[in-house]
Design an enzyme around this catalytic site. Sequence first.
Site, PDB file in Angstrom:
ATOM      1  N   THR A 121      -2.384   6.043  10.979  1.00  0.00           N
ATOM      2  CA  THR A 121      -3.421   6.439  10.014  1.00  0.00           C
ATOM      3  C   THR A 121      -3.866   5.289   9.122  1.00  0.00           C
ATOM      4  OG1 THR A 121      -1.810   7.203   8.370  1.00  0.00           O
ATOM      5  CG2 THR A 121      -2.577   8.825   9.997  1.00  0.00           C
ATOM      6  N   HIS A 122      -3.378   4.084   9.419  1.00  0.00           N
ATOM      7  CA  HIS A 122      -3.923   2.899   8.741  1.00  0.00           C
ATOM      8  C   HIS A 122      -3.950   1.762   9.752  1.00  0.00           C
ATOM      9  CE1 HIS A 122       0.043   1.071   8.481  1.00  0.00           C
ATOM     10  NE2 HIS A 122       0.520   2.123   7.844  1.00  0.00           N
TER      11      HIS A 122
ATOM     12  N   HIS B 268       0.831  -1.208   0.000  1.00  0.00           N
ATOM     13  CA  HIS B 268       0.000   0.000   0.000  1.00  0.00           C
ATOM     14  C   HIS B 268       0.860   1.249   0.000  1.00  0.00           C
ATOM     15  CE1 HIS B 268       0.828   0.689   4.306  1.00  0.00           C
ATOM     16  NE2 HIS B 268       0.751  -0.620   4.408  1.00  0.00           N
TER      17      HIS B 268
END
Length: 261
Positions: free
Chosen positions: A200-201, A65
């Site tokens: 944040t993920h 990602h």
Amino acid sequence: MASPDWGYDDKNGPEQWSKLYPIANGNNQSPVDIKTSEAKHDTSLKPISVSYNPATAKEIINVGHSFHVNFEDNDNRSVLKGGPFSDSYRLFQFHFHWGSSNEYGSEHTVDGVKYSSELHIVHWNSAKYSSLAEAVSKADGLAVIGVLMKVGEANPKLQKVLDALHAIKTKGKRAPFTNFDPSTLLPSSLDFWTYSGSLTHPPLYESVTWIICKESISVSSEQLAQFRSLLSNVEGSNPVPIQRNNRPTQPLKGRTVRASF
């Protein structure tokens, strides 16, 4: 910290994360929109001090990602101090977030203004914990410097990173990445905002003290295109470019954002 059950498209993206990671709806989630008129100037905040030894740079990895540049973190050769911290935090890694267009690729926003990309330099609390794995879920475990990136002139300081991307085109690829000091990527002013937030993920642990630099750095359209040319698939399968990897802003829920300036 990566797992195949989440991503950034409609079926497994940020809107869906709470199904597998309920903390996604927690009270200390990141990123946030920084409202400058509501940020509180705090005279107790010390200047940020970074001391990074280029010899600790180790490798660059395509994690599917995004890509990570990892550092040797078995001693305190590369550390972050000052700011809101009484402890020293050890450098572990840096990575970037970007979007499918140059208009919006940052995670944090300032007064609603979106930036093209965002650099995150990740550190863990080596004064209290023995490893990143131990620190990652603790409230005072991580410190992340966030640098907003504005599309414009090419940034020559990114070149060494960009030149390494060809070696990690597909998910799981890794290559040596040595002799690099990430403080060269920081803006000239280290004025900052700080608040308590999260990864944040997924797993979205609420373990991050954020340091968001007031001043942005530049990145060109061509450089952003190089980020997007990385592939999220393993070698030999259909090419799927990493078009975006930014989470939308989350509600502050009563948190205070403090300013060093």
